[in-house]
Write a protein that holds these residues in place. Structure first.
Motif, PDB file in Angstrom:
ATOM      1  N   SER A 121       0.826  -1.207   0.000  1.00 42.24           N
ATOM      2  CA  SER A 121       0.000   0.000   0.000  1.00 42.24           C
ATOM      3  C   SER A 121       0.863   1.261   0.000  1.00 42.24           C
ATOM      4  CB  SER A 121      -0.923  -0.001   1.222  1.00 42.24           C
ATOM      5  OG  SER A 121      -1.576   1.245   1.355  1.00 42.24           O
ATOM      6  N   GLY A 122       1.807   1.326   0.937  1.00 36.78           N
ATOM      7  CA  GLY A 122       2.671   2.497   1.038  1.00 36.78           C
ATOM      8  C   GLY A 122       3.612   2.645  -0.141  1.00 36.78           C
ATOM      9  N   PHE A 123       4.187   1.541  -0.587  1.00 31.08           N
ATOM     10  CA  PHE A 123       5.113   1.578  -1.720  1.00 31.08           C
ATOM     11  C   PHE A 123       4.408   2.053  -2.989  1.00 31.08           C
ATOM     12  CE2 PHE A 123       8.247  -0.342   0.833  1.00 31.08           C
ATOM     13  CZ  PHE A 123       9.437  -0.413   0.133  1.00 31.08           C
ATOM     14  N   MET A 124       3.217   1.524  -3.224  1.00 31.89           N
ATOM     15  CA  MET A 124       2.507   1.872  -4.448  1.00 31.89           C
ATOM     16  C   MET A 124       2.045   3.328  -4.428  1.00 31.89           C
ATOM     17  SD  MET A 124      -0.203  -0.534  -6.358  1.00 31.89           S
ATOM     18  CE  MET A 124      -0.631  -0.255  -8.070  1.00 31.89           C
ATOM     19  N   ALA A 125       1.579   3.794  -3.275  1.00 33.77           N
ATOM     20  CA  ALA A 125       1.164   5.196  -3.162  1.00 33.77           C
ATOM     21  C   ALA A 125       2.336   6.130  -3.439  1.00 33.77           C
ATOM     22  CB  ALA A 125       0.581   5.458  -1.772  1.00 33.77           C
ATOM     23  N   LEU A 126       3.492   5.800  -2.889  1.00 34.14           N
ATOM     24  CA  LEU A 126       4.680   6.627  -3.117  1.00 34.14           C
ATOM     25  C   LEU A 126       5.166   6.536  -4.556  1.00 34.14           C
ATOM     26  CD1 LEU A 126       6.711   6.185   0.178  1.00 34.14           C
ATOM     27  CD2 LEU A 126       6.201   8.354  -0.936  1.00 34.14           C
ATOM     28  N   ALA A 144      14.844  -1.442  -8.887  1.00 36.54           N
ATOM     29  CA  ALA A 144      15.856  -1.807  -7.886  1.00 36.54           C
ATOM     30  C   ALA A 144      15.495  -1.285  -6.506  1.00 36.54           C
ATOM     31  CB  ALA A 144      17.225  -1.265  -8.318  1.00 36.54           C
ATOM     32  N   VAL A 145      15.043  -0.043  -6.436  1.00 36.60           N
ATOM     33  CA  VAL A 145      14.659   0.547  -5.150  1.00 36.60           C
ATOM     34  C   VAL A 145      13.466  -0.197  -4.557  1.00 36.60           C
ATOM     35  CG1 VAL A 145      13.710   2.602  -4.029  1.00 36.60           C
ATOM     36  CG2 VAL A 145      15.596   2.832  -5.644  1.00 36.60           C
ATOM     37  N   MET A 146      12.489  -0.511  -5.402  1.00 39.10           N
ATOM     38  CA  MET A 146      11.286  -1.199  -4.921  1.00 39.10           C
ATOM     39  C   MET A 146      11.620  -2.604  -4.421  1.00 39.10           C
ATOM     40  SD  MET A 146       8.844   1.077  -5.610  1.00 39.10           S
ATOM     41  CE  MET A 146       7.236   0.437  -6.012  1.00 39.10           C
ATOM     42  N   VAL A 147      12.425  -3.325  -5.196  1.00 34.57           N
ATOM     43  CA  VAL A 147      12.743  -4.714  -4.849  1.00 34.57           C
ATOM     44  C   VAL A 147      13.648  -4.793  -3.626  1.00 34.57           C
ATOM     45  CG1 VAL A 147      13.974  -6.784  -5.625  1.00 34.57           C
ATOM     46  CG2 VAL A 147      12.394  -5.618  -7.175  1.00 34.57           C
ATOM     47  N   ILE A 148      14.746  -4.036  -3.651  1.00 34.21           N
ATOM     48  CA  ILE A 148      15.692  -4.075  -2.525  1.00 34.21           C
ATOM     49  C   ILE A 148      15.058  -3.489  -1.274  1.00 34.21           C
ATOM     50  CG2 ILE A 148      17.903  -3.223  -1.654  1.00 34.21           C
ATOM     51  CD1 ILE A 148      18.897  -3.264  -4.567  1.00 34.21           C
ATOM     52  N   GLY A 149      14.359  -2.362  -1.439  1.00 33.45           N
ATOM     53  CA  GLY A 149      13.726  -1.711  -0.289  1.00 33.45           C
ATOM     54  C   GLY A 149      12.711  -2.600   0.397  1.00 33.45           C
ATOM     55  N   MET A 150      11.828  -3.218  -0.382  1.00 33.13           N
ATOM     56  CA  MET A 150      10.804  -4.059   0.239  1.00 33.13           C
ATOM     57  C   MET A 150      11.390  -5.350   0.787  1.00 33.13           C
ATOM     58  SD  MET A 150       6.955  -5.069  -1.074  1.00 33.13           S
ATOM     59  CE  MET A 150       6.631  -3.485  -1.828  1.00 33.13           C
ATOM     60  N   SER A 151      12.448  -5.854   0.154  1.00 37.75           N
ATOM     61  CA  SER A 151      13.113  -7.046   0.685  1.00 37.75           C
ATOM     62  C   SER A 151      13.671  -6.777   2.085  1.00 37.75           C
ATOM     63  CB  SER A 151      14.252  -7.482  -0.244  1.00 37.75           C
ATOM     64  OG  SER A 151      13.763  -7.967  -1.458  1.00 37.75           O
ATOM     65  N   MET A 152      14.313  -5.625   2.243  1.00 36.73           N
ATOM     66  CA  MET A 152      14.889  -5.266   3.536  1.00 36.73           C
ATOM     67  C   MET A 152      13.798  -5.074   4.595  1.00 36.73           C
ATOM     68  SD  MET A 152      18.148  -5.362   3.296  1.00 36.73           S
ATOM     69  CE  MET A 152      17.829  -6.791   2.246  1.00 36.73           C
ATOM     70  N   LEU A 153      12.696  -4.438   4.208  1.00 42.07           N
ATOM     71  CA  LEU A 153      11.610  -4.215   5.174  1.00 42.07           C
ATOM     72  C   LEU A 153      10.940  -5.537   5.544  1.00 42.07           C
ATOM     73  CD1 LEU A 153       9.872  -0.894   4.075  1.00 42.07           C
ATOM     74  CD2 LEU A 153      11.894  -1.281   5.483  1.00 42.07           C
ATOM     75  N   SER A 154      10.809  -6.435   4.571  1.00 39.19           N
ATOM     76  CA  SER A 154      10.227  -7.742   4.857  1.00 39.19           C
ATOM     77  C   SER A 154      11.099  -8.523   5.831  1.00 39.19           C
ATOM     78  CB  SER A 154      10.069  -8.530   3.547  1.00 39.19           C
ATOM     79  OG  SER A 154       9.543  -9.813   3.787  1.00 39.19           O
ATOM     80  N   LEU A 155      12.412  -8.403   5.670  1.00 38.62           N
ATOM     81  CA  LEU A 155      13.342  -9.069   6.589  1.00 38.62           C
ATOM     82  C   LEU A 155      13.234  -8.463   7.990  1.00 38.62           C
ATOM     83  CD1 LEU A 155      15.666 -11.087   6.987  1.00 38.62           C
ATOM     84  CD2 LEU A 155      17.247  -9.266   6.303  1.00 38.62           C
ATOM     85  N   GLY A 207      11.103  -9.111  -2.225  1.00 40.59           N
ATOM     86  CA  GLY A 207      11.571  -8.891  -3.583  1.00 40.59           C
ATOM     87  C   GLY A 207      10.468  -9.066  -4.619  1.00 40.59           C
ATOM     88  N   LEU A 208       9.685 -10.145  -4.476  1.00 44.29           N
ATOM     89  CA  LEU A 208       8.601 -10.407  -5.416  1.00 44.29           C
ATOM     90  C   LEU A 208       7.522  -9.335  -5.336  1.00 44.29           C
ATOM     91  CD1 LEU A 208       8.158 -14.290  -5.127  1.00 44.29           C
ATOM     92  CD2 LEU A 208       9.031 -13.003  -7.090  1.00 44.29           C
ATOM     93  N   CYS A 209       7.159  -8.939  -4.116  1.00 43.85           N
ATOM     94  CA  CYS A 209       6.119  -7.923  -3.953  1.00 43.85           C
ATOM     95  C   CYS A 209       6.603  -6.552  -4.420  1.00 43.85           C
ATOM     96  CB  CYS A 209       5.654  -7.870  -2.496  1.00 43.85           C
ATOM     97  SG  CYS A 209       4.630  -9.274  -2.008  1.00 43.85           S
ATOM     98  N   GLY A 210       7.888  -6.273  -4.232  1.00 41.72           N
ATOM     99  CA  GLY A 210       8.444  -5.016  -4.726  1.00 41.72           C
ATOM    100  C   GLY A 210       8.403  -4.971  -6.247  1.00 41.72           C
ATOM    101  N   TRP A 211       8.765  -6.083  -6.884  1.00 46.35           N
ATOM    102  CA  TRP A 211       8.711  -6.189  -8.344  1.00 46.35           C
ATOM    103  C   TRP A 211       7.270  -6.060  -8.827  1.00 46.35           C
ATOM    104  CZ3 TRP A 211       6.201  -9.781 -11.445  1.00 46.35           C
ATOM    105  CH2 TRP A 211       6.533  -9.733 -12.811  1.00 46.35           C
ATOM    106  N   LEU A 212       6.350  -6.759  -8.156  1.00 45.01           N
ATOM    107  CA  LEU A 212       4.933  -6.704  -8.537  1.00 45.01           C
ATOM    108  C   LEU A 212       4.384  -5.291  -8.374  1.00 45.01           C
ATOM    109  CD1 LEU A 212       2.316  -8.126  -9.355  1.00 45.01           C
ATOM    110  CD2 LEU A 212       1.949  -8.700  -6.941  1.00 45.01           C
ATOM    111  N   CYS A 213       4.777  -4.630  -7.313  1.00 43.11           N
ATOM    112  CA  CYS A 213       4.319  -3.268  -7.054  1.00 43.11           C
ATOM    113  C   CYS A 213       4.744  -2.329  -8.190  1.00 43.11           C
ATOM    114  CB  CYS A 213       4.891  -2.780  -5.723  1.00 43.11           C
ATOM    115  SG  CYS A 213       4.121  -1.279  -5.105  1.00 43.11           S
TER     116      CYS A 213
END
Length: 201
Positions: free
Chosen positions: A70-75, A131-142, A174-180
């Protein structure tokens, strides 16, 4: 002797402040994104509990990334500081009465919103690429999994299972960041978000 003025103390140009100011349209779009993902996250919440009991936490953690979309897509669409946090909070308000966690769900989205903003703050709200979406969301998921390590009792699990937990968390983000990113680009191309596509070109 001249004193140096720190760059951080230099006020933003009026054009930049105006560009970053929220409009009513921005809030409405962020709200619509929040509501859509709130219902996805409600389903994911119950699925997470069922999967944890049925097949174990390693597979359940594959749902992690959904809590940040939600937050990633809005931004990614609106590209204004704070709008990702606002979208997460709206999603939390929708979810709170519809999940077993009640007000704690709102607290969770509050933290998720802050973490989401932090990802784009690092790039000074200038980079929204894959790259920002995938790496960023991967780190937050971790981080999301590590934050629940104690309360979920993961520390008592075998080493292979713990490695699996962290790996599935990274994969999910990573997958959700890519999908987003793909969803964002597709929506902008449809013309449904008039004004935003032109600003991104």
């Amino acid at each position: 002797m001249k004193t140096k003025t720190l760059a951080s103390n230099i006020p933003l140009p009026s054009s930049t402040r105006k560009k970053r100011a929220w409009k009513t349209k921005d809030i409405l779009v962020a709200g619509m994104i929040a509501v859509v993902f709130a219902f996805i996250q409600i389903g994911a919440t119950y699925a997470f509990m069922a999967m944890t009991s049925a097949v174990g936490p390693v597979y359940a953690r594959l749902l992690n990334g959904l809590w940040f979309m939600s937050g990633f897509m809005a931004l990614a669409i609106i590209r204004k500081p704070g709008i990702g946090f606002a979208s997460q909070i709206i999603a939390g308000l929708v979810m709170s009465p519809l999940t077993p966690f009640g007000i704690m769900m709102l607290f969770g989205t509050f933290v998720n919103g802050l973490l989401t903003e932090l990802v784009f703050l690092v790039t000074r709200y200038k980079r929204y690429n894959t790259a920002v979406m995938v790496i960023g969301m991967s780190m937050l998921s971790l981080i999301y999994t590590l934050a629940e390590y104690g309360s979920s009792g993961y520390g008592g699990l075998s080493t292979p299972i713990q490695i699996g937990l962290l790996t599935s968390s990274l994969i999910s983000g990573g997958l959700c960041g890519w999908l987003c990113k793909r969803l964002t680009d597709s929506l902008l191309k449809t013309g449904l978000l008039s004004g935003y596509a032109d600003a991104h070109s």
